[in-house]
Design an enzyme around this catalytic site. Structure first.
Site, PDB file in Angstrom:
ATOM      1  N   HIS A 308     126.630  10.579 -58.294  1.00 13.89           N
ATOM      2  CA  HIS A 308     127.615  11.529 -58.799  1.00 13.89           C
ATOM      3  C   HIS A 308     126.986  12.908 -58.856  1.00 13.89           C
ATOM      4  CE1 HIS A 308     130.796  13.244 -61.257  1.00 13.89           C
ATOM      5  NE2 HIS A 308     131.520  12.224 -60.864  1.00 13.89           N
ATOM      6  N   ASP A 365     134.130   4.295 -59.656  1.00 16.91           N
ATOM      7  CA  ASP A 365     134.778   3.568 -58.569  1.00 16.91           C
ATOM      8  C   ASP A 365     134.105   2.242 -58.239  1.00 16.91           C
ATOM      9  OD1 ASP A 365     136.806   5.446 -57.987  1.00 16.91           O
ATOM     10  OD2 ASP A 365     135.276   6.769 -57.173  1.00 16.91           O
TER      11      ASP A 365
HETATM   12  N1  CMC Z   1     124.007   6.138 -51.452  1.00  9.15           N
HETATM   13  C1  CMC Z   1     122.815   6.515 -50.914  1.00  9.15           C
HETATM   14  N2  CMC Z   1     122.251   7.722 -51.126  1.00  9.15           N
HETATM   15  C2  CMC Z   1     122.900   8.584 -51.919  1.00  9.15           C
HETATM   16  C3  CMC Z   1     124.128   8.253 -52.505  1.00  9.15           C
HETATM   17  C4  CMC Z   1     124.675   6.979 -52.260  1.00  9.15           C
HETATM   18  N3  CMC Z   1     125.842   6.612 -52.789  1.00  9.15           N
HETATM   19  N4  CMC Z   1     124.559   9.298 -53.244  1.00  9.15           N
HETATM   20  C5  CMC Z   1     123.635  10.264 -53.124  1.00  9.15           C
HETATM   21  N5  CMC Z   1     122.632   9.821 -52.317  1.00  9.15           N
HETATM   22  C6  CMC Z   1     121.389  10.548 -51.984  1.00  9.15           C
HETATM   23  C7  CMC Z   1     121.669  11.760 -51.122  1.00  9.15           C
HETATM   24  O1  CMC Z   1     121.661  11.410 -49.760  1.00  9.15           O
HETATM   25  C8  CMC Z   1     120.521  12.657 -51.519  1.00  9.15           C
HETATM   26  O2  CMC Z   1     119.354  12.168 -50.897  1.00  9.15           O
HETATM   27  P1  CMC Z   1     118.145  13.198 -50.506  1.00  9.15           P
HETATM   28  O3  CMC Z   1     117.723  13.858 -51.767  1.00  9.15           O
HETATM   29  O4  CMC Z   1     117.093  12.312 -49.915  1.00  9.15           O
HETATM   30  O5  CMC Z   1     118.731  14.152 -49.500  1.00  9.15           O
HETATM   31  C9  CMC Z   1     120.356  12.388 -53.005  1.00  9.15           C
HETATM   32  O6  CMC Z   1     120.860  11.056 -53.197  1.00  9.15           O
HETATM   33  C10 CMC Z   1     121.062  13.325 -53.930  1.00  9.15           C
HETATM   34  O7  CMC Z   1     122.441  13.366 -53.620  1.00  9.15           O
HETATM   35  P2  CMC Z   1     123.332  14.409 -54.399  1.00  9.15           P
HETATM   36  O8  CMC Z   1     122.960  15.798 -53.965  1.00  9.15           O
HETATM   37  O9  CMC Z   1     123.242  14.119 -55.834  1.00  9.15           O
HETATM   38  O10 CMC Z   1     124.771  14.066 -53.905  1.00  9.15           O
HETATM   39  P3  CMC Z   1     126.049  15.003 -54.036  1.00  9.15           P
HETATM   40  O11 CMC Z   1     126.127  15.581 -55.383  1.00  9.15           O
HETATM   41  O12 CMC Z   1     126.102  15.956 -52.899  1.00  9.15           O
HETATM   42  O13 CMC Z   1     127.202  13.934 -53.805  1.00  9.15           O
HETATM   43  C11 CMC Z   1     128.494  12.022 -54.223  1.00  9.15           C
HETATM   44  C12 CMC Z   1     127.717  13.178 -54.848  1.00  9.15           C
HETATM   45  C13 CMC Z   1     129.303  11.311 -55.305  1.00  9.15           C
HETATM   46  C14 CMC Z   1     129.495  12.563 -53.174  1.00  9.15           C
HETATM   47  C15 CMC Z   1     127.477  11.064 -53.564  1.00  9.15           C
HETATM   48  O14 CMC Z   1     126.645  10.509 -54.551  1.00  9.15           O
HETATM   49  C16 CMC Z   1     128.175   9.975 -52.780  1.00  9.15           C
HETATM   50  O15 CMC Z   1     128.522  10.185 -51.607  1.00  9.15           O
HETATM   51  N6  CMC Z   1     128.405   8.761 -53.400  1.00  9.15           N
HETATM   52  C17 CMC Z   1     129.154   7.717 -52.753  1.00  9.15           C
HETATM   53  C18 CMC Z   1     130.650   8.043 -52.795  1.00  9.15           C
HETATM   54  C19 CMC Z   1     131.231   7.829 -54.194  1.00  9.15           C
HETATM   55  O16 CMC Z   1     130.989   6.824 -54.831  1.00  9.15           O
HETATM   56  N7  CMC Z   1     132.052   8.788 -54.609  1.00  9.15           N
HETATM   57  C20 CMC Z   1     132.764   8.699 -55.894  1.00  9.15           C
HETATM   58  C21 CMC Z   1     132.284   9.694 -56.908  1.00  9.15           C
HETATM   59  S1  CMC Z   1     132.925   9.307 -58.547  1.00  9.15           S
HETATM   60  C22 CMC Z   1     134.606   9.592 -58.424  1.00  9.15           C
HETATM   61  C23 CMC Z   1     134.913  11.015 -58.351  1.00  9.15           C
HETATM   62  O17 CMC Z   1     134.879  11.672 -59.418  1.00  9.15           O
HETATM   63  O18 CMC Z   1     135.196  11.522 -57.257  1.00  9.15           O
END
Ligand code: CMC
Length: 431
Positions: A308, A365
């Site tokens: 998240h 989710d």
């Molecule tokens: N699986 C694997 N790696 C992950 C995941 C995941 N679900 N989420 C984040 N990472 C990695 C990401 O690749 C990054 O790696 P690195 O530092 O090596 O480049 C690191 O963790 C940090 O990611 P972040 O910057 O915190 O991610 P973000 O803030 O850009 O994105 C997110 C947040 C929710 C889109 C992402 O965690 C994700 O794609 N999760 C899966 C989709 C999901 O479950 N979405 C629902 C969110 S809750 C409902 C809502 O409010 O929308």
């Protein structure tokens, strides 16, 4: 200690005011920076940018805290219901008995769609995604009501009825989109049913036989709506605020929110989680192979339902949903192999250094899809459930913009890094 920030740029010093929130969140107000220095701030994906000051929802992502209007989500989940919480979110206080009755009556009065709007559902192919139908039909619904079309920005009394209509009609449109895609006749809402019961009735009843509404199912779905009701400045809510800032009508603004919510990184994640669990189940993996793929940036896979932008701790909604998931499945005597896989994945990920170091925890989710599947809601409808739940939050954010006398149209800036000055070349001279 000074409450002002000082910024040194090209040998000049700029003083910037700071803002402190109720819970001591701190911001530097840079709104005058460009006018004084020529600089803007750059923060792609808004990871460190506050786009507004809001009184609606508080999140402390490090501590795993979520509060609507100051009330912890755990208390609301335990003691309130979706309709009461919707009122709280939109109007800022828990309703009195009389206020709740007026609000509930408005929801009931406004739950029908105009008869001739039903023909619009006929135009969609049976394969249409219900989020596309929901967004299009919310926008279309505004055309069928003079009050919505002619409503004037800031007219609060009329807004109350329009807001109730949007919450109620969203639920009706959602159920109709399901019926349409399954070739089933449309079912009208019943006055005697409460909000969530009516949704189940419109989804699953048959013209010759009413669906038997089990209280545990209605309660679990109502809880899902409540837990999704607001979540401060996420992708869809910011979209709604962006559209609202142009003074577009409420229906148009919230239909844009539905589109923003649809993607798998946001509200579409619940659908993506179930598809992921299903894939793991079908391939006979216990989750280990999938976790390895999710850690590999070249695999194109992520552990859906994990991570998240704001929570760097367990999402408090996920804790509540996990408990509800166990309760519902036990009461319905359902044993779902996908729940076992989900629990195994969670356990493995929470021990894995990749997820631990990045503070990736289950989000809302991760378990919600398993409850919805147990209720009989098809997977493509999962983001629609999120949208029904999120409607009060979008409306509250819209209202906050409307009630702010100094609100301005949202208009971010950019840094242009395209071609420098170039000139038109006639076609015969182009290479
Ligand atoms: N699986 C694997 N790696 C992950 C995941 C995941 N679900 N989420 C984040 N990472 C990695 C990401 O690749 C990054 O790696 P690195 O530092 O090596 O480049 C690191 O963790 C940090 O990611 P972040 O910057 O915190 O991610 P973000 O803030 O850009 O994105 C997110 C947040 C929710 C889109 C992402 O965690 C994700 O794609 N999760 C899966 C989709 C999901 O479950 N979405 C629902 C969110 S809750 C409902 C809502 O409010 O929308």
């Amino acid at each position: 200690m000074s409450k002002e920030a000082t910024l040194e740029l090209e040998g000049k010093s700029y003083t910037l005011p700071t803002v402190t929130g109720t819970e001591n969140e701190k911001a530097v107000d840079i709104s005058s920076l460009r006018a004084n220095s020529g600089y803007i701030t750059l923060d792609e994906a808004y990871g460190n940018t506050g786009s507004c000051v809001s009184k609606i929802t508080f999140i402390d992502g490090d501590k795993g805290i979520l509060r609507y209007r100051g009330i912890p989500i755990e208390e609301l989940a335990d003691k309130s219901n979706f309709v009461e919480t919707a009122y709280l979110i939109i109007y800022g206080n828990l309703p009195t008995r009389a206020q709740l009755k007026t609000f509930s009556d408005l929801l009931t009065e406004n739950s029908f769609l105009p008869e001739n709007m039903k023909f619009h559902f006929e135009g969609f192919p049976s394969t249409a995604h219900p989020m596309a139908i929901l967004s299009a039909m919310i926008n279309a619904a505004s055309c069928f009501d003079e009050k919505v079309m002619r409503w004037q920005w800031g007219k609060v009394k009329e807004f109350e009825a329009i807001a109730a209509k949007l919450i109620s009609q969203t639920r009706t449109i959602a159920a109709y989109s399901y019926r349409k895609s399954h070739g089933l006749p449309l079912i009208y809402p019943k006055k005697a049913y409460k909000f969530t019961e009516n949704f189940l009735h419109m989804m699953f009843s048959m013209p010759y036989e009413d669906y038997e509404i089990k209280p545990e199912i209605a309660k679990a779905l109502d809880l899902i709506f409540l837990l999704h009701a607001d979540h401060e400045q996420n992708c869809s809510t910011s979209t709604v605020r962006m559209v609202a800032s142009s003074q577009a009508n409420l229906f148009a603004s919230c239909s844009a929110g539905v589109c923003a919510l649809w993607g798998p990184l946001h509200g579409g994640a619940n659908q993506a989680v179930l598809e992921m669990l299903d894939e793991i189940h079908k391939t006979g993996d216990d989750g280990s192979k999938f976790i390895a793929a999710a850690k590999d940036k070249n695999s194109g896979k992520k552990l859906m339902g994990f991570g998240h932008r704001v929570y760097k701790n367990y999402d408090p909604r996920a804790k509540i949903i996990k408990k509800s998931c166990d309760e519902v499945l036990t009461k319905l005597h359902i044993s779902d192999p996908l729940l076992d896989i989900a629990k195994h994945l969670e356990e493995a990920a929470l021990k894995d250094s990749y997820f631990v170091e990045r503070k990736l925890y289950p989000n809302v989710d991760f378990y919600s899809g398993i409850i919805m599947r147990a209720i009989g809601i098809p997977v493509e409808m999962f983001p629609v459930m999120f949208a029904i739940g999120r409607m009060p939050g979008w409306i509250a954010n819209y209202k906050e913009i409307m009630d702010e006398p100094k609100s301005r149209i949202c208009r971010p800036r950019q840094i242009y890094n395209g071609a420098a000055l170039n000139h038109y070349v006639p076609i015969e001279g182009r290479k």
